[in-house]
Design a protein around this motif. Structure first.
Motif, PDB file in Angstrom:
ATOM      1  N   TRP A  17       0.668  -1.612   0.044  1.00 26.06           N
ATOM      2  CA  TRP A  17       0.269  -0.145  -0.261  1.00 26.06           C
ATOM      3  C   TRP A  17       0.837   1.062  -0.088  1.00 26.06           C
ATOM      4  CZ3 TRP A  17      -0.970   4.180   2.790  1.00 26.06           C
ATOM      5  CH2 TRP A  17      -2.134   4.977   3.040  1.00 26.06           C
ATOM      6  N   VAL A  18       2.017   1.382   1.015  1.00 26.72           N
ATOM      7  CA  VAL A  18       3.034   2.591   1.148  1.00 26.72           C
ATOM      8  C   VAL A  18       3.264   2.716  -0.175  1.00 26.72           C
ATOM      9  CG1 VAL A  18       4.782   2.992   2.069  1.00 26.72           C
ATOM     10  CG2 VAL A  18       3.203   2.380   3.156  1.00 26.72           C
ATOM     11  N   GLY A  19       3.933   1.373  -0.889  1.00 32.57           N
ATOM     12  CA  GLY A  19       4.846   1.929  -2.208  1.00 32.57           C
ATOM     13  C   GLY A  19       3.771   2.601  -3.516  1.00 32.57           C
ATOM     14  N   HIS A  20       2.149   1.581  -3.807  1.00 22.70           N
ATOM     15  CA  HIS A  20       1.404   1.991  -4.571  1.00 22.70           C
ATOM     16  C   HIS A  20       1.206   3.525  -4.237  1.00 22.70           C
ATOM     17  CE1 HIS A  20       0.944  -2.843  -5.988  1.00 22.70           C
ATOM     18  NE2 HIS A  20       1.774  -2.120  -6.168  1.00 22.70           N
ATOM     19  N   HIS A  21       1.085   4.176  -2.862  1.00 24.80           N
ATOM     20  CA  HIS A  21       0.658   4.967  -2.539  1.00 24.80           C
ATOM     21  C   HIS A  21       1.590   6.068  -1.739  1.00 24.80           C
ATOM     22  CE1 HIS A  21      -3.075   2.517  -2.654  1.00 24.80           C
ATOM     23  NE2 HIS A  21      -3.756   3.610  -3.353  1.00 24.80           N
ATOM     24  N   SER A  22       2.393   6.215  -2.428  1.00 23.48           N
ATOM     25  CA  SER A  22       4.135   7.548  -2.100  1.00 23.48           C
ATOM     26  C   SER A  22       3.976   8.438  -2.370  1.00 23.48           C
ATOM     27  CB  SER A  22       5.618   6.544  -2.603  1.00 23.48           C
ATOM     28  OG  SER A  22       4.726   7.046  -4.211  1.00 23.48           O
ATOM     29  N   GLN A  23       2.748   9.177  -2.843  1.00 28.84           N
ATOM     30  CA  GLN A  23       2.645  10.277  -2.606  1.00 28.84           C
ATOM     31  C   GLN A  23       1.411  10.519  -1.367  1.00 28.84           C
ATOM     32  OE1 GLN A  23       3.303  13.324  -4.310  1.00 28.84           O
ATOM     33  NE2 GLN A  23       2.039  14.183  -2.988  1.00 28.84           N
ATOM     34  N   ARG A  24       0.750   9.387  -0.621  1.00 28.32           N
ATOM     35  CA  ARG A  24      -1.150   9.587  -0.288  1.00 28.32           C
ATOM     36  C   ARG A  24       0.234   9.525   0.978  1.00 28.32           C
ATOM     37  NH1 ARG A  24      -3.586  12.286   2.300  1.00 28.32           N
ATOM     38  NH2 ARG A  24      -5.486  10.850   3.574  1.00 28.32           N
ATOM     39  N   TRP A  25       1.135   8.454   1.095  1.00 30.88           N
ATOM     40  CA  TRP A  25       1.573   8.442   2.291  1.00 30.88           C
ATOM     41  C   TRP A  25       3.264  10.143   2.889  1.00 30.88           C
ATOM     42  CZ3 TRP A  25       1.667   4.858   5.997  1.00 30.88           C
ATOM     43  CH2 TRP A  25       3.278   4.602   6.933  1.00 30.88           C
ATOM     44  N   ALA A  26       3.208  10.202   1.848  1.00 29.29           N
ATOM     45  CA  ALA A  26       4.166  11.861   2.382  1.00 29.29           C
ATOM     46  C   ALA A  26       3.310  12.313   2.761  1.00 29.29           C
ATOM     47  CB  ALA A  26       5.248  11.801   1.016  1.00 29.29           C
ATOM     48  N   GLU A  27       1.816  12.568   1.749  1.00 28.34           N
ATOM     49  CA  GLU A  27       1.034  13.572   2.410  1.00 28.34           C
ATOM     50  C   GLU A  27       0.192  13.430   4.051  1.00 28.34           C
ATOM     51  OE1 GLU A  27      -1.519  14.706  -1.892  1.00 28.34           O
ATOM     52  OE2 GLU A  27      -2.450  13.100   0.160  1.00 28.34           O
ATOM     53  N   LEU A  28       0.441  11.947   4.577  1.00 25.83           N
ATOM     54  CA  LEU A  28       0.341  11.395   5.497  1.00 25.83           C
ATOM     55  C   LEU A  28       1.489  12.195   6.826  1.00 25.83           C
ATOM     56  CD1 LEU A  28      -1.543   8.333   5.623  1.00 25.83           C
ATOM     57  CD2 LEU A  28      -2.519  10.246   5.583  1.00 25.83           C
ATOM     58  N   GLN A  29       2.551  11.473   6.164  1.00 27.69           N
ATOM     59  CA  GLN A  29       4.168  11.612   7.246  1.00 27.69           C
ATOM     60  C   GLN A  29       4.177  14.215   7.322  1.00 27.69           C
ATOM     61  OE1 GLN A  29       6.739  10.849   8.578  1.00 27.69           O
ATOM     62  NE2 GLN A  29       6.275   8.091   7.459  1.00 27.69           N
ATOM     63  N   VAL A  30       3.448  14.361   6.862  1.00 27.32           N
ATOM     64  CA  VAL A  30       3.303  15.720   7.391  1.00 27.32           C
ATOM     65  C   VAL A  30       2.268  16.654   7.305  1.00 27.32           C
ATOM     66  CG1 VAL A  30       3.092  17.773   5.454  1.00 27.32           C
ATOM     67  CG2 VAL A  30       5.104  16.862   4.450  1.00 27.32           C
ATOM     68  N   ALA A  31       1.502  15.847   7.703  1.00 19.86           N
ATOM     69  CA  ALA A  31       0.148  16.219   7.924  1.00 19.86           C
ATOM     70  C   ALA A  31       0.398  15.642   9.385  1.00 19.86           C
ATOM     71  CB  ALA A  31      -0.931  15.126   7.506  1.00 19.86           C
ATOM     72  N   LEU A  32       0.304  14.715  10.166  1.00 18.89           N
ATOM     73  CA  LEU A  32       1.152  13.907  10.857  1.00 18.89           C
ATOM     74  C   LEU A  32       2.263  14.471  12.010  1.00 18.89           C
ATOM     75  CD1 LEU A  32      -0.230  10.658  10.293  1.00 18.89           C
ATOM     76  CD2 LEU A  32      -1.765  12.292  11.791  1.00 18.89           C
ATOM     77  N   TYR A  33       3.216  14.586  11.225  1.00 14.52           N
ATOM     78  CA  TYR A  33       4.701  15.338  11.918  1.00 14.52           C
ATOM     79  C   TYR A  33       4.981  16.705  11.759  1.00 14.52           C
ATOM     80  CZ  TYR A  33       5.373  10.056  12.482  1.00 14.52           C
ATOM     81  OH  TYR A  33       4.934   8.990  13.393  1.00 14.52           O
TER      82      TYR A  33
END
Length: 234
Positions: free
Chosen positions: A208-224
């Motif tokens: 999931w992380v590999g296929h949604h790298s952009q969304r994962w990056a967005e979550l990193q920004v939003a949560l950290y």
């Protein structure tokens, strides 16, 4: 006669067929003799025995977990008739597992209101868990029971007193918790099948992380970096 049967079982480590294979005779034994009969034939104390259900898909995994806690799961259908009669009222694997192994959260009259941080974290967990399980789930805040989380019937419960859930939501411990609880969608206990399911869930998360790298990056920004984040995690 019960005393004589007890002495015979103690001396010979075997049970006479007239009590081992006969329901009525076994039922007429004294409580002490019944316990001795169960111990002799089943090899476990009657108080530790739980009844298995071969038609329950969770029976194997739950039985394995209960064994680690000192219980002795048995299939009454495989026991001699007399012993089976004595154990007819023994608690089931499912009931005992629910009481001993599952989280039971308390009602807290001082339960605090949801914080913005908790809302953000639960939204991210809801998105990740729903993707892993393949259906929409809900997240709830809970407190107590000595565990960090629990999962049942499409609801992921997260303990507000476990700091790592809220302080490091995409860290190893938090994601490990999500994987662990999501695995309970398919397996109730913590036996071999559960550990295999956790491995599959971990691989699913990596994909999931590999296929949604952009969304994962967005979550990193939003949560950290919430002060600079522009991406909602709702």
């Amino acid at each position: 006669m019960s005393d004589e049967y007890e002495r015979h079982m103690a001396d010979h480590e075997d049970a006479p067929s007239e009590i081992k294979n006969d329901r009525e005779n076994a039922a007429r034994l004294s409580k002490s003799a019944q316990k001795a009969l169960v111990k002799t034939v089943a090899g476990a104390d009657a108080g530790s025995i739980v009844r298995r259900d071969p038609f329950d898909s969770d029976d194997v995994s739950e039985s394995q977990e209960l064994e680690h806690k000192g219980y002795s799961p048995v299939n009454r259908g495989a026991l001699p008739a007399g012993v089976s009669e004595i154990l007819k009222d023994a608690p089931t694997v499912a009931k005992t597992h629910d009481e001993v192994c599952k989280a039971h959260f308390r009602n807290d009259p001082d339960f605090p209101p949801e914080t913005e941080r908790q809302r953000q974290c639960m939204a991210a967990y809801r998105e990740i868990a729903s993707s892993l399980i393949g259906k929409p789930i809900r997240c709830e805040r809970v407190r107590g029971s000595g565990v960090c989380g629990a999962y049942s019937d499409g609801v992921l419960k997260l303990n507000i007193d476990c700091d790592f859930i809220w302080n490091d939501p995409l860290g190893e411990a938090a994601l490990g918790l999500i994987i662990h609880e999501c695995a309970h969608e398919r397996v109730a206990g913590h036996g071999v099948a559960f550990r295999e399911e956790c491995e599959q869930m971990g691989a699913r998360l990596a994909r999931w992380v590999g296929h949604h790298s952009q969304r994962w990056a967005e979550l990193q920004v939003a949560l950290y970096r919430p002060s600079t984040a522009k991406v909602s995690v709702d």
